[in-house]
Write a protein that holds these residues in place. Sequence first.
Motif, PDB file in Angstrom:
ATOM      1  N   LEU B 110     -17.449 -14.420  11.097  1.00  0.00           N
ATOM      2  CA  LEU B 110     -16.564 -14.824   9.267  1.00  0.00           C
ATOM      3  C   LEU B 110     -14.892 -15.295  10.109  1.00  0.00           C
ATOM      4  N   THR B 111     -14.922 -14.426  10.628  1.00  0.00           N
ATOM      5  CA  THR B 111     -12.931 -14.511  10.963  1.00  0.00           C
ATOM      6  C   THR B 111     -13.230 -15.903  11.620  1.00  0.00           C
ATOM      7  N   LEU B 112     -13.734 -16.115  12.797  1.00  0.00           N
ATOM      8  CA  LEU B 112     -13.278 -16.958  13.398  1.00  0.00           C
ATOM      9  C   LEU B 112     -13.900 -18.400  12.757  1.00  0.00           C
ATOM     10  N   VAL B 113     -14.898 -18.100  11.791  1.00  0.00           N
ATOM     11  CA  VAL B 113     -15.331 -19.165  11.582  1.00  0.00           C
ATOM     12  C   VAL B 113     -13.729 -19.711   9.785  1.00  0.00           C
ATOM     13  N   LEU B 114     -13.252 -18.689   8.757  1.00  0.00           N
ATOM     14  CA  LEU B 114     -12.843 -18.622   8.155  1.00  0.00           C
ATOM     15  C   LEU B 114     -11.000 -19.432   9.222  1.00  0.00           C
TER      16      LEU B 114
END
Lengths: 236, 284
Positions: B110-114
Amino acid sequence: MAEAAESPGDPGTATPRPLFAGLSDISISQDIPVEGEITIPMRSRIREFDSSTLNESVQNTIMRDLKAVGKKFMHVLYPRKSNTLLRDWDLWGPLILCVTLALMLQRGSVDSEKDGGPQFAEVFVIVWFGAVTITLNSKLLGGNISFFQSLCVLGYCILPLTVAMLVCRLVLLTEPGPINFMVRLFVVIVMFAWSIVASTAFLADSQPPNRKALAVYPVFLFYFVISWMILTFTPQ
Amino acid sequence: MAAADELAFHEFEEATDLLAQTPNEATTRGDQLVPQQHVAVAVDSGGSYGAEDEVEESDKTAVLDRIKGSLLPRPGHNFVRHHLRNRPDLYGPFWICATLAFVLAVTGNLTLVLAQRRDPSIHYSPQFHKVTVAGTAIYCYAWLVPLALWGFLQWRKGVRERMGPYTFLETVCVYGYSLFVFIPTVVLWLIPVPWLQWLSGALALALSAAGLVFTLWPVVREDTRWAAVLLLSVVVLLHALLATGCKFYFFQPLPLEPAAPPHQATSQPPTVLLSPPPPRSAAA
């Protein structure tokens, strides 16, 4: 046999008596030879049933199994408190669903970089080992469901998520964007909730009441992981 | 899953220990039909966990009580004696480790997505291999380190007079429940504010390590000084290594280059020079 001491003499000797007279004070202490014929009225039908599954055509066998699988799919899509899934468990449905899901989820062969989506084997292993672990967990918590029944239920309840995967793949054919993502997110969340509701409708009754939550939480985690894999799928 | 030594005689500690207040608990365990809710958080109810005392302690209230106990370690309260009551369960450690492994992988993704939303030049990929890495790392830590610790304590058993060592299952249980505090921390690490991430990480590490130290202190206190200090510092160090390792591997701080595991990052220096610095200032 306790009345033998009180019976008046030996009833085996042929003293002619009126029918049923003194029946109450007679106890039989000798073997009376029984003769006659015993016929099983259904014998001919049983013989025919024995060979019928061997001699029937392949199409009949396959259609029968497919109908059973389809019936269980209906039970998952409209979950009621019935135990059809539990009574006649089979693992064909979970296998079909798992293979379909893994085929759709695997990264393409052109994408060879290390960090991509899951491979076919990874999805397969996650689904089956996850289901086995949850089954072992519910058995260790004292549930009264059998091993394969639990595997059957968990496998069949992947059906809503497989439908979500199909929808996501169709939605991904259109242009990417936030609406695309929101639609996929909504569909996956709804199907995830449906899977949880369907599986708890079947599994929750098999646990003692103070351990229901402990048995349901791993199921939640299992479907959550599958939903996350579906949601993060990006076609290459 | 019941503790194998529940019939063994247990030595009781000094008066501050709860069990010392009810010295005949071991004998009345089967007789008391204390309902589950009463036993959950009450400090002085020395009763058993209800009628079914021959099987494991995996009850919803029991598990929740142990989780609460791991979140709030107190100096006088030994986790094993107070919460486990010599009846370890394997439900907690196993599923906490599984949850932590999956939460790590999911939030890392998710951090990569954000990050990609903020900076579209970052290449996004599902990074499924992180699931296997997370699972292997967490499970190895939660099972091999207690094994080593238990072995060490057994080896030093002769030095201690009063307190017997913990069984292997109890050690695994302590470690498993101590990892619980990392689950909300990992979710908090989604917020891309570096000082907040380090603060929450430090807080989680402090709570978790404190729980371990308070549990091990009564056992180790009678040992020689160097052994006690060495053991406790190694335990805390390993815990800190786990936390920082997870932080760095799963949550790269706002990558300037295309997202890659750290060992690949060193092979891409030209990309670092070419990408613009603004994302770093945006995060500060």
